[in-house]
Design an enzyme around this catalytic site. Structure first.
Site, PDB file in Angstrom:
ATOM      1  N   ASP A  72      -0.982   6.567   6.116  1.00  0.00           N
ATOM      2  CA  ASP A  72      -2.044   5.600   5.855  1.00  0.00           C
ATOM      3  C   ASP A  72      -2.130   4.681   7.066  1.00  0.00           C
ATOM      4  O   ASP A  72      -1.262   3.838   7.276  1.00  0.00           O
ATOM      5  CB  ASP A  72      -1.700   4.813   4.584  1.00  0.00           C
ATOM      6  CG  ASP A  72      -2.717   3.721   4.270  1.00  0.00           C
ATOM      7  OD1 ASP A  72      -3.686   3.563   5.043  1.00  0.00           O
ATOM      8  OD2 ASP A  72      -2.538   3.033   3.248  1.00  0.00           O
ATOM      9  N   TRP A 126       0.833  -1.213   0.000  1.00  0.00           N
ATOM     10  CA  TRP A 126       0.000   0.000   0.000  1.00  0.00           C
ATOM     11  C   TRP A 126       0.858   1.249   0.000  1.00  0.00           C
ATOM     12  O   TRP A 126       0.533   2.228  -0.667  1.00  0.00           O
ATOM     13  CB  TRP A 126      -0.946  -0.010   1.199  1.00  0.00           C
ATOM     14  CG  TRP A 126      -1.866  -1.187   1.187  1.00  0.00           C
ATOM     15  CD1 TRP A 126      -1.884  -2.227   2.079  1.00  0.00           C
ATOM     16  CD2 TRP A 126      -2.881  -1.474   0.222  1.00  0.00           C
ATOM     17  NE1 TRP A 126      -2.854  -3.129   1.727  1.00  0.00           N
ATOM     18  CE2 TRP A 126      -3.487  -2.706   0.599  1.00  0.00           C
ATOM     19  CE3 TRP A 126      -3.350  -0.822  -0.924  1.00  0.00           C
ATOM     20  CZ2 TRP A 126      -4.518  -3.282  -0.131  1.00  0.00           C
ATOM     21  CZ3 TRP A 126      -4.387  -1.408  -1.649  1.00  0.00           C
ATOM     22  CH2 TRP A 126      -4.950  -2.618  -1.251  1.00  0.00           C
ATOM     23  N   LYS A 141     -10.926  -2.223   8.097  1.00  0.00           N
ATOM     24  CA  LYS A 141     -10.050  -3.079   8.898  1.00  0.00           C
ATOM     25  C   LYS A 141     -10.427  -2.991  10.380  1.00  0.00           C
ATOM     26  O   LYS A 141     -10.621  -3.989  11.026  1.00  0.00           O
ATOM     27  CB  LYS A 141      -8.586  -2.677   8.711  1.00  0.00           C
ATOM     28  CG  LYS A 141      -8.141  -2.519   7.261  1.00  0.00           C
ATOM     29  CD  LYS A 141      -8.049  -3.836   6.516  1.00  0.00           C
ATOM     30  CE  LYS A 141      -7.960  -3.696   5.006  1.00  0.00           C
ATOM     31  NZ  LYS A 141      -6.976  -2.798   4.469  1.00  0.00           N
TER      32      LYS A 141
HETATM   33  C1  PLP Z   1      -6.733  -2.290   2.967  1.00  0.00           C
HETATM   34  C2  PLP Z   1      -5.774  -1.200   2.859  1.00  0.00           C
HETATM   35  C3  PLP Z   1      -5.894  -0.189   1.886  1.00  0.00           C
HETATM   36  C4  PLP Z   1      -6.930  -0.265   0.785  1.00  0.00           C
HETATM   37  O1  PLP Z   1      -8.034   0.413   1.071  1.00  0.00           O
HETATM   38  P1  PLP Z   1      -9.323   0.445   0.090  1.00  0.00           P
HETATM   39  O2  PLP Z   1     -10.366   0.904   1.026  1.00  0.00           O
HETATM   40  O3  PLP Z   1      -9.519  -0.936  -0.458  1.00  0.00           O
HETATM   41  O4  PLP Z   1      -9.029   1.420  -0.973  1.00  0.00           O
HETATM   42  C5  PLP Z   1      -4.999   0.843   1.919  1.00  0.00           C
HETATM   43  N1  PLP Z   1      -4.004   0.904   2.816  1.00  0.00           N
HETATM   44  C6  PLP Z   1      -3.836  -0.066   3.749  1.00  0.00           C
HETATM   45  C7  PLP Z   1      -2.725   0.043   4.734  1.00  0.00           C
HETATM   46  C8  PLP Z   1      -4.714  -1.124   3.795  1.00  0.00           C
HETATM   47  O5  PLP Z   1      -4.547  -2.093   4.722  1.00  0.00           O
END
Ligand code: PLP
Length: 365
Positions: A175, A103, A199
């Protein structure tokens, strides 16, 4: 009633059952309105109360300072990969990126699409398949960076920043999709924090973001309205119809965090869960082979390991399923097993898993 399984899915992931039960109980008739929360105006007092309670819970749980705005955005974590540089990297401004996984890399690639060479990689652990984080000595920030972007928990590979990168005062942008609210932390050094909800917080599609006011003031006004942080901030995330049901569910989830005693209490349980599971992996070293090479970088949320061969992986997954445990299959690029244990997974679930793993190592190993 149909039974609930023990769900170790990486995401969308298990939600606290109390949050789902509350939604079930209120689904057809939301607080005496005679309709569901999905079916009322986002300008109604009933929805307004939910919306603002969700924001208040975020502020309380994370102890968010007053000079930060709480935003609810759409488009998942992925849209933030481009929205952040669109808002901040206008007029020749630059940013630094630390690449520690899938990511984090995607965030950088999208930033390059938006702003080309202005998005610079200052550290990466890609050459060792993201099995660790960069050493602090290997991270040198550029003093002209608008922000230093990193991913606090690498969902795919299973590393986590227990101490955030040092930037010499430059704002961090992060993120936190897969570990926000796993513990309390100091929000102040961050210019921007975002997290896809699926998550640890609620349904997919919804994004929780925190933005510092000075950061917000630097944002572009030359973007379509829906892509401007300024617009969402000025309208309290009600510029257009928000994903009201998702925000409602997030409210329910955060309320369970509050009832558990807040993030300090949750952190204790998360640490105890990780100790149990990593203890089991280390006990059977050679049979369970952790992907992460630096123990200090191991994630408390996503635990990745391989068994001696793919056939044993398959038997492990089937054996877990027989004991009502699902979502343990590793990410497709990595194979093996991944156990995701966000806040909704409880100590009793980990105990069930660990006793299965001890037994499996004894009989199959
Ligand atoms: C799951 C995840 C994403 C993806 O997010 P979406 O909602 O599918 O766009 C981005 N960053 C991290 C760290 C993730 O675990």
């Amino acid at each position: 009633m149909s039974k609930r399984l023990i769900n170790f899915s990486a995401g969308p992931a298990a939600l606290p059952v109390e949050a789902l039960e509350r939604a079930r109980d209120e689904l057809l008739d939301f607080q005496g309105t005679g309709v569901s929360v999905m079916e009322i105006s986002h300008r109604s007092p009933e929805y307004d109360a939910v919306h603002n309670e969700a924001i208040t819970l975020v502020r309380e749980l994370l102890d968010v300072p007053d000079h930060f705005k709480v935003l609810f955005l759409q488009g998942g974590g992925n849209l933030q990969f481009s929205m952040l540089p669109m808002n901040l990297l206008h007029s020749g401004r630059k940013a630094d990126y630390i690449v520690t996984g899938n990511w984090a890399r995607r965030a950088h690639v999208e930033a390059m699409t938006v702003s080309g060479e202005a998005a610079r990689v200052i550290a990466s652990t890609e050459d060792t398949v993201f099995d660790r984080l960069p050493s602090p000595a290997g991270i040198e920030v550029n003093p002209d960076a608008e922000y230093v972007h990193f991913c606090s928990n690498n969902t795919v590979y299973g590393t986590q920043w227990h101490r955030f990168p040092e930037t010499g005062g430059l704002p961090l942008a992060c993120d936190m999709s897969s570990d926000i609210m796993w513990r309390p932390f100091d929000v102040a050094p961050f210019g921007f924090i975002y997290a896809g909800a699926q998550k640890n917080l609620g349904p997919s599609g919804l994004v929780l973001a925190l933005i510092r006011e000075d950061f917000l003031e630097r944002c572009s006004e030359a973007l379509p309205k829906m892509l401007q942080y300024r617009v969402h901030a000025a309208k309290n995330s009600l510029y257009n119809t928000p994903p009201s049901f998702s925000i409602y569910l997030l409210r329910n989830v955060l309320d369970t965090f509050r009832q558990r005693g807040g993030l300090a209490a949750i952190e204790q349980e998360n640490r105890a869960k990780a100790e149990q599971l990593y203890g089991c992996i280390d006990r059977h070293e050679g049979f369970y082979k952790g992907h992460v090479k630096e123990k200090a970088h191991r994630s408390v949320m996503n635990v990745t390991f391989n068994l001696p061969d793919a056939e044993l992986d398959a038997r492990f997954i089937a054996g877990a399923r027989e004991l009502d445990m699902v979502g343990v299959k590793g990410y497709r690029k990595l194979g093996g097993i991944r156990i995701s244990m966000y806040n909704a997974s409880r100590m009793s679930h980990i105990e069930t898993l660990v006793s299965f793993m001890d037994e499996f190592a004894r009989t199959a190993g």
